[in-house]
Design a protein around this motif. Structure first.
Motif, mmCIF file in Angstrom:
data_model
loop_
_atom_site.group_PDB
_atom_site.id
_atom_site.type_symbol
_atom_site.label_atom_id
_atom_site.label_comp_id
_atom_site.label_asym_id
_atom_site.label_seq_id
_atom_site.Cartn_x
_atom_site.Cartn_y
_atom_site.Cartn_z
ATOM 1 N N ALA A 109 -27.438 12.954 50.208
ATOM 2 C CA ALA A 109 -26.604 13.740 50.996
ATOM 3 C C ALA A 109 -25.406 14.471 49.822
ATOM 4 O O ALA A 109 -25.168 15.618 49.822
ATOM 5 N N LEU A 158 -22.925 12.941 57.390
ATOM 6 C CA LEU A 158 -23.550 13.329 56.126
ATOM 7 C C LEU A 158 -24.441 14.567 56.179
ATOM 8 O O LEU A 158 -24.427 15.416 55.458
ATOM 9 N N ARG A 159 -25.356 14.511 57.413
ATOM 10 C CA ARG A 159 -26.157 15.687 57.446
ATOM 11 C C ARG A 159 -25.673 16.757 57.635
ATOM 12 O O ARG A 159 -25.873 17.886 57.371
ATOM 13 N N ASN A 160 -24.263 16.921 58.322
ATOM 14 C CA ASN A 160 -23.682 18.091 58.690
ATOM 15 C C ASN A 160 -22.601 18.671 57.997
ATOM 16 O O ASN A 160 -21.802 19.486 58.292
ATOM 17 N N THR A 180 -29.681 7.581 50.924
ATOM 18 C CA THR A 180 -28.934 8.435 51.804
ATOM 19 C C THR A 180 -27.949 8.981 51.162
ATOM 20 O O THR A 180 -27.604 10.311 51.427
ATOM 21 N N HIS A 213 -27.599 17.432 48.081
ATOM 22 C CA HIS A 213 -27.751 18.493 48.965
ATOM 23 C C HIS A 213 -26.285 19.167 49.006
ATOM 24 O O HIS A 213 -26.264 20.536 49.178
ATOM 25 N N TYR A 214 -25.420 18.389 49.230
ATOM 26 C CA TYR A 214 -23.988 19.092 49.351
ATOM 27 C C TYR A 214 -23.621 19.800 48.236
ATOM 28 O O TYR A 214 -23.178 20.828 48.278
ATOM 29 N N LEU A 255 -18.267 11.186 47.675
ATOM 30 C CA LEU A 255 -19.646 10.849 47.825
ATOM 31 C C LEU A 255 -20.178 10.196 46.661
ATOM 32 O O LEU A 255 -20.936 9.036 46.725
ATOM 33 N N SER A 285 -37.730 12.829 49.586
ATOM 34 C CA SER A 285 -36.437 13.470 48.973
ATOM 35 C C SER A 285 -36.515 14.386 48.070
ATOM 36 O O SER A 285 -37.615 14.727 47.338
ATOM 37 N N THR A 306 -24.164 8.811 59.808
ATOM 38 C CA THR A 306 -25.369 9.662 59.307
ATOM 39 C C THR A 306 -25.385 11.093 59.508
ATOM 40 O O THR A 306 -25.839 11.854 58.885
#
Length: 592
Positions: free
Chosen positions: A347, A295-297, A343, A350-351, A373, A408, A292
């Motif tokens: 991701a 995914l955030r980074n 999640t 956002h990406y 993804l 979200s 996770t």
């Protein structure tokens, strides 16, 4: 043309009530129509899975949006002697990863911990270690407890013992380090401060008395004391790790910080901010980064040029590492890591945007990562309709479907589009997008090869057309059944993606379904109502044995729908998916 409900072609039943009047067991909904009300236990499940119980969980709002007034069903359950069911539900939703966000689970647990019912209170603290797996969860739970206990500190004996037991629970010789003292050392150095609380605050107020020497070493570290001379190899290892965490915070040399990360498996939170724009540091971090966190980074990693062949000769290696980890979710990796499907979707969205929320961080999305993804989300939400059964998927475009879900940036209609995408890619499925009449029902051209964006665009197009015609998009949730009946189409399975807030039309959805079944002479059918927003309503009759209510995406949604269609009563796996009721009662409850 809309079907006349009085015509002989649809075999009307006697004494049909219009939607302006309720059927037996129905209550008014906010849109002016009538729906069935769900039970308190089902309300709890919706709250845990999706958020507050008024409409939807709103993005970028504080948790105070779900106050006690929004969760009075929890109090009613406890007052009715069902506190143990509430506790079991909270624990199972948490450990099975069924909620996209943990906030609601912790808030519900805090309510139980502050209950006047002694058995519920004790049971809440008994599962504290299961629900609060990291210090972030623990500190958030403490914060909620403080807010629920407005007039004094709330640090009574039960609360102190619960917090103290959390720290002392890390004393097992777990070979995977899940509950070992070394794991506690990792957690207290990684999560030092969250939600206005520190370990020093929690340990001091809970009067934590360490039960082992290993834990005592960590408590000494928390209070900044000199660590006692190590005696056993395990204590030496813990002391060495704590010293490495301290050295990392004071470090100014790139090579030294790389060595510390590699040797002691330090995480991003252990690293001073001054190193977080250095590719050399991220190259070491990425190798052992939790899924996770990766995914955030993804945006940060891409912005540094690590995935750009023109700026980094090792880009192929990092792309391969990320692709391999995403590919693991296509099998059993999801269940092992408790990764929620939303999640992955969050991701992805956002990406794809190529920028952070503050727009300080920008990047050019890597096509391979975007596709991976999408593939991961598709695999995790795939329903896989069985051969020989015809599917109708009906997507509502009501106003509530434009609201965000689970705190979200994902709208309910986008989540519905993702569910349609995962289904049409596995079988020939007919899809309609509807609002307030058959004339507005669009026979979509959605098929294999469509993307999430193209399906979302088609849903948006129908919504705009309805707005141009009537100015406001109302919902007649009987439209899918009218549409199928008017075209004399037989569907074994009808999936309705909706907010359940029917407000217009002549006939109740449940009554129109009865007429449709009689008209096309279907021996056995399956109606699946997927509630894309969180409210206390459903259009499915609670006494209809062939109807299933599903709320949002969780780990079990695809398998529950698939098993329900294949006759869930004979499927052994279904008999353990819902642990909140007796097996004899399963046929009379809403499944999730």
């Amino acid at each position: 043309m809309e079907v006349d409900p009085q015509s002989q072609d649809v075999h009307p039943i006697d004494d049909i009530l219009p939607q302006s009047q309720p059927l037996v067991g129905q209550i008014p909904n906010p849109n002016g129509g009538y729906s069935y009300q769900i039970s308190d236990l089902e309300s709890l499940l919706r709250f845990l899975c999706l958020g507050v119980n008024d409409r939807v969980y709103r993005a970028n709002t504080q948790h105070t949006e779900f106050g006690r007034a929004n969760v009075n069903f929890i109090d009613r359950l406890i007052q009715n002697g069902r506190g143990s069911e509430v506790i079991r539900c909270i624990r199972d939703v948490s450990i099975q990863g069924r909620a996209c966000k943990h906030d609601t689970t912790l808030y519900a647990l805090a309510i139980c911990a502050r209950s006047n019912d002694l058995h519920t209170k004790r049971s809440a603290y008994a599962i504290l270690n299961d629900v609060c797996r990291i210090p972030t969860h623990l500190f958030q739970f403490v914060k909620y407890c403080e807010e629920l206990f407005e007039h004094n500190s709330g640090w009574g004996r039960a609360h102190r013992m619960g917090i103290s037991n959390w720290y002392n629970s890390f004393q097992s010789k777990d070979p995977q380090d899940h509950k070992s003292a070394k794991k506690l050392a990792y957690l207290v150095t990684k999560y030092k401060r969250r939600h206005g609380w520190t370990h020093r605050d929690a340990v001091r107020l809970a009067h934590v008395h360490p039960r082992t020497t290993d834990i005592r070493l960590i408590i000494e570290y928390i209070f900044g004391e000199n660590i006692t001379v190590n005696i056993t190899p395990n204590q030496a290892s813990i002391g060495e790790f704590l010293d490495a965490a301290r050295r990392a915070k004071r470090c100014n040399d790139v090579e030294e910080i790389r060595d510390l990360i590699a040797k002691y498996h330090l995480s991003r939170e252990h690293i001073p901010t001054r190193f977080l724009n250095d590719i050399a540091v991220w190259e070491v971090l990425l190798r052992a980064m939790p899924f996770t966190a990766m995914l955030r980074n993804l945006g940060k990693i891409t912005s540094l040029g690590m995935l750009n062949p023109n700026s980094n000769t090792s880009s192929d290696l990092w792309i391969t590492i990320i692709l391999q980890r995403l590919g693991q979710l296509n099998s059993d990796g999801l269940n092992c890591q408790k990764i929620h499907p939303l999640t992955i979707l969050i991701a992805l969205k956002h990406y794809e945007k190529g920028q952070g929320q503050t727009r300080r961080l920008v990047w050019t999305p890597n096509t391979q990562i975007v596709n991976a993804l999408k593939e991961a989300f598709d695999q995790l939400t795939k329903i896989c309709p069985p051969e020989g059964q015809s599917y109708l998927m009906a997507v509502s475009v009501g106003e509530s479907m434009q609201k965000n879900i689970c705190g979200s940036s994902i709208k309910a209609c986008e989540a519905a589009a993702a569910m349609v995408l995962s289904t049409v890619n596995t079988a020939e499925v007919e899809v309609i997008i509807f609002a307030n009449s058959i004339e507005d029902a669009c026979i979509s051209s959605i098929a294999r090869g469509d993307t999430l964006d193209s399906i979302s665009a088609k849903i948006e197009q129908v919504k705009q057309q309805c707005q141009q015609l009537s100015g406001r998009v109302s919902e007649d949730l009987a439209v899918p059944f009218k549409w199928a009946a008017s075209r004399k189409k037989r569907f074994d399975v009808i999936v309705v993606l909706t907010d359940s807030l029917t407000s217009c039309g002549y006939m109740h959805p449940a009554e129109m379904l009865k007429q449709y079944i009689r008209y096309v002479a279907i021996d056995e059918y399956h109606l699946i109502v997927v509630g894309m927003t969180d409210n206390e309503y459903t259009i499915a009759s609670p006494i209809d044995m062939n109807a299933l209510d599903v709320v949002g995406f969780d780990l079990h949604t695809p398998s529950v729908i698939k098993n329900f269609v294949n006759d869930f009563r004979s499927d052994p796996s279904m008999q353990t998916d819902n642990p909140y009721v007796d097996l004899e009662e399963m046929e009379n409850v809403t499944l999730y």
